[in-house]
Design an enzyme around this catalytic site. Structure first.
Site, short mmCIF file in Angstrom:
data_model
loop_
_atom_site.label_atom_id
_atom_site.label_comp_id
_atom_site.label_asym_id
_atom_site.label_seq_id
_atom_site.Cartn_x
_atom_site.Cartn_y
_atom_site.Cartn_z
N LYS A 111 0.75 -1.15 0.03
CA LYS A 111 0.07 0.14 0.26
C LYS A 111 0.87 1.44 0.03
O LYS A 111 0.63 2.08 -0.42
CB LYS A 111 -0.84 -0.13 1.22
CG LYS A 111 -2.14 -0.88 1.03
CD LYS A 111 -3.12 -0.74 1.87
CE LYS A 111 -4.50 -1.68 1.72
NZ LYS A 111 -5.45 -1.73 2.49
N LYS A 192 -5.44 -10.98 -5.52
CA LYS A 192 -6.34 -11.10 -4.77
C LYS A 192 -7.67 -10.36 -5.24
O LYS A 192 -7.53 -9.14 -5.50
CB LYS A 192 -6.13 -11.17 -3.36
CG LYS A 192 -6.30 -9.90 -2.68
CD LYS A 192 -6.59 -9.58 -1.12
CE LYS A 192 -6.66 -8.30 -0.79
NZ LYS A 192 -6.93 -8.02 0.60
N LYS A 195 -11.55 -4.98 -2.91
CA LYS A 195 -12.54 -4.00 -3.09
C LYS A 195 -11.98 -2.91 -3.82
O LYS A 195 -12.62 -2.05 -4.34
CB LYS A 195 -13.15 -3.31 -1.71
CG LYS A 195 -14.05 -4.06 -0.93
CD LYS A 195 -14.60 -3.49 0.35
CE LYS A 195 -13.71 -4.07 1.42
NZ LYS A 195 -14.31 -3.64 2.91
P1 TYM Z 1 -10.49 -6.47 5.24
O1 TYM Z 1 -11.70 -5.52 5.44
O2 TYM Z 1 -9.41 -6.17 4.03
O3 TYM Z 1 -11.06 -7.91 4.73
C1 TYM Z 1 -11.88 -8.38 5.65
C2 TYM Z 1 -11.76 -10.01 5.58
O4 TYM Z 1 -11.63 -10.64 4.24
C3 TYM Z 1 -10.74 -11.26 3.95
N1 TYM Z 1 -10.47 -11.24 2.59
C4 TYM Z 1 -10.45 -12.27 1.73
N2 TYM Z 1 -10.46 -13.44 1.82
C5 TYM Z 1 -10.47 -14.29 0.92
N3 TYM Z 1 -10.01 -13.80 -0.30
C6 TYM Z 1 -10.12 -12.59 -0.75
N4 TYM Z 1 -9.86 -11.99 -1.88
C7 TYM Z 1 -10.28 -11.63 0.40
N5 TYM Z 1 -10.15 -10.35 0.58
C8 TYM Z 1 -10.36 -10.05 1.96
C9 TYM Z 1 -9.44 -10.57 4.67
O5 TYM Z 1 -8.49 -11.68 4.83
C10 TYM Z 1 -10.22 -10.21 5.92
O6 TYM Z 1 -10.40 -11.51 6.78
N6 TYM Z 1 -7.35 -5.74 8.98
C11 TYM Z 1 -8.51 -6.34 8.55
C12 TYM Z 1 -9.59 -5.98 9.45
C13 TYM Z 1 -9.41 -6.16 10.78
C14 TYM Z 1 -9.45 -7.19 11.65
C15 TYM Z 1 -9.04 -6.93 12.88
C16 TYM Z 1 -9.70 -8.66 11.24
C17 TYM Z 1 -9.18 -5.03 11.58
N7 TYM Z 1 -9.13 -5.43 12.89
C18 TYM Z 1 -9.06 -7.95 13.85
C19 TYM Z 1 -9.55 -9.51 12.27
C20 TYM Z 1 -9.41 -9.44 13.50
C21 TYM Z 1 -8.92 -5.78 7.23
O7 TYM Z 1 -8.53 -4.90 6.71
O8 TYM Z 1 -9.85 -6.64 6.47
#
Ligand code: TYM
Length: 326
Positions: A111, A192, A195
Site C-alpha cells: 500500500k 486477490k 474492493k
Molecule cells: P479487510 O476488510 O481487508 O477484509 C476482511 C476479511 O476478508 C478477507 N479477505 C479475503 N479472503 C479471501 N479472499 C479474498 N480475496 C479476500 N479479501 C479479503 C480478509 O482476509 C479479512 O479477513 N485488517 C482487517 C480488518 C481487521 C481485523 C481485525 C480482522 C481489523 N482488525 C482483527 C480480524 C481481526 C482488514 O482490513 O480486513
C-alpha cells in the site's frame, strides 16, 4: 467456551472474497464459539475516506453481516470506533512493537508503494489490529490468508508483552478455510479479489445484480489448455473458479474436479455463476429488508455495552503491569 473474532473494513460493498474468507467462517463457528464480529472503521481511515460515504458504509456493512446470517443473538457485534479502549490498548502495544516489524508487513509495503504520501496510521495499522484481537483473549481469528501475517504479528507482540510484564494476553490463532482463504480477481487471477481493485470486472460485490455477476464470471480469465483441474500455479483462473464453487457448495476441491473433469470451461463458469447468484440473491433480499429496519442501532448498542467492559479491564491490567498508575 473458546472465543473467535473477526472484523471487516467498511470501505464500500464487501466482496465475495471477504464473504468466503471471513463472514462465512463466522457463520460456521457462531454456534461453537463465543463470537465477536466488529466493523473496523478505525482501520478504514488509514487511507482517506469521504465522511458521508463512510458512515453509510458502516450501516450497510452491519446490515450485510445480518443478511449473510451473522446472528446478533450469537455474536457480539460492535463498531470499533465506539470502543475507545481499542485505540488506548493499541498505543501501549505500539510502544512494545518495533518500527522494523511494521515496515516489513507485506500489506504495508504494497500500500505504501502505491501512494508515497501515506499516513503513519498505515504503518501502525497492524498494531490496532493486534489490540482488537488481544483485548478479548480470543482463541481464534477468522481471516483470509492476506491477514495471516497480521495475526502472527499480534502473537509476537503478545508473547513479548507477556515475557516482559507477566502473563497478560492469550495467544490467538488464525483460522482460515482450507479451500477459500484467498479468492482471486476474475480478470487477473494472480492477484486477490479486492474492493479497491481498479478494474471492477474482476470483483464480485455482495450487492451486484445477478446479471452483472453472471457477466463477470462468464468473462473470467482462464487459459487455453481446456482441462479443468486445480493447479494454482499454471491454471490460476480455473483454480479460482473451482475454489469459489467448492467454498460455496461445501464440496472439496477433489470433488469439484471430479464433477467438471469432462466439462467445458463455459459449463464450469455457468455453474459457478449459478451457485454465486443463488447464494447472493438470498443475502440481497434479506439486506434490503434489514437496511431500513430499526434493529440496527440496538444491535450496536448491545455490542458496545458488552465489549467495552472487557476491553476496559484488559487496558487497566496492561497499565498496571507497566506501572502506568499513581
Ligand atoms: P479487510 O476488510 O481487508 O477484509 C476482511 C476479511 O476478508 C478477507 N479477505 C479475503 N479472503 C479471501 N479472499 C479474498 N480475496 C479476500 N479479501 C479479503 C480478509 O482476509 C479479512 O479477513 N485488517 C482487517 C480488518 C481487521 C481485523 C481485525 C480482522 C481489523 N482488525 C482483527 C480480524 C481481526 C482488514 O482490513 O480486513
Amino acid at each position: 467456551m473458546e472465543k473467535i473474532l473477526t472484523g471487516l473494513q467498511p470501505t464500500g460493498v464487501i466482496t465475495l472474497g471477504n464473504y468466503i474468507g471471513a463472514i462465512k467462517q463466522m457463520i460456521k463457528y457462531q454456534d461453537m464459539y463465543e463470537s465477536y464480529i466488529f466493523i473496523a472503521d478505525m482501520h478504514s481511515i488509514t487511507i482517506p475516506q469521504d465522511p458521508i460515504e463512510l458512515s453509510k458504509n458502516i450501516k450497510s456493512l452491519l446490515a450485510l453481516y445480518l443478511a449473510c446470517g451473522i446472528d446478533p443473538k450469537k455474536n457480539k457485534i460492535f463498531l470499533q470506533s465506539e470502543n475507545e479502549y481499542h485505540a488506548n490498548i493499541s498505543w501501549i502495544l505500539e510502544c512494545n512493537t518495533y518500527y522494523g516489524e511494521l515496515s516489513r508487513m507485506t500489506q504495508f509495503k504494497d500500500k505504501s508503494k502505491k501512494n508515497a504520501n501515506f499516513t503513519s496510521g498505515l504503518l501502525t495499522y497492524p498494531v490496532l489490529m493486534a489490540a482488537d484481537i488481544l483485548a478479548y483473549d480470543v482463541d481464534y481469528v477468522a481471516v483470509g490468508v492476506d491477514q495471516k501475517q497480521h495475526v502472527e504479528l499480534a502473537r509476537d507482540i503478545a508473547e513479548r508483552f507477556n515475557k516482559k510484564f507477566g502473563n497478560t494476553f492469550k495467544m490467538p490463532n488464525p483460522l482460515m478455510t482450507k479451500e477459500g482463504t484467498k479468492i482471486m480477481d476474475l480478470v487477473d487471477p494472480t492477484k486477490k479479489m479486492s474492493k479497491s481493485s481498479e478494474n471492477q470486472k474482476g470483483v464480485i460485490r455482495l450487492l451486484d445484480d445477478p446479471e452483472i455477476i453472471r457477466k463477470k464470471i462468464m468473462g473470467a480469465t482462464t487459459d487455453s489448455d481446456m482441462k479443468i483441474c486445480f493447479d494454482v500455479e499454471n491454471k490460476p483462473g480455473i483454480s479460482n473458479l473451482i475454489n469459489i464453487y467448492a467454498s460455496l457448495t461445501g464440496k472439496t476441491i477433489k470433488e469439484v474436479e471430479e464433477i467438471f473433469k469432462d466439462k467445458k470451461y463455459g459449463e464450469l463458469k455457468s455453474c459457478v455463476a449459478d451457485v454465486v447468484i443463488q447464494e447472493l440473491s438470498v443475502i440481497q433480499k434479506r439486506y434490503y429488508e434489514i437496511i431500513n429496519s430499526g434493529e440496527l442501532n440496538k444491535i450496536l448498542d448491545d455490542g458496545i455495552n458488552f465489549t467495552r467492559n472487557i476491553s476496559k479491564n484488559k487496558f487497566e491490567l496492561m497499565k498496571n503491569k507497566m506501572g502506568l498508575h499513581r
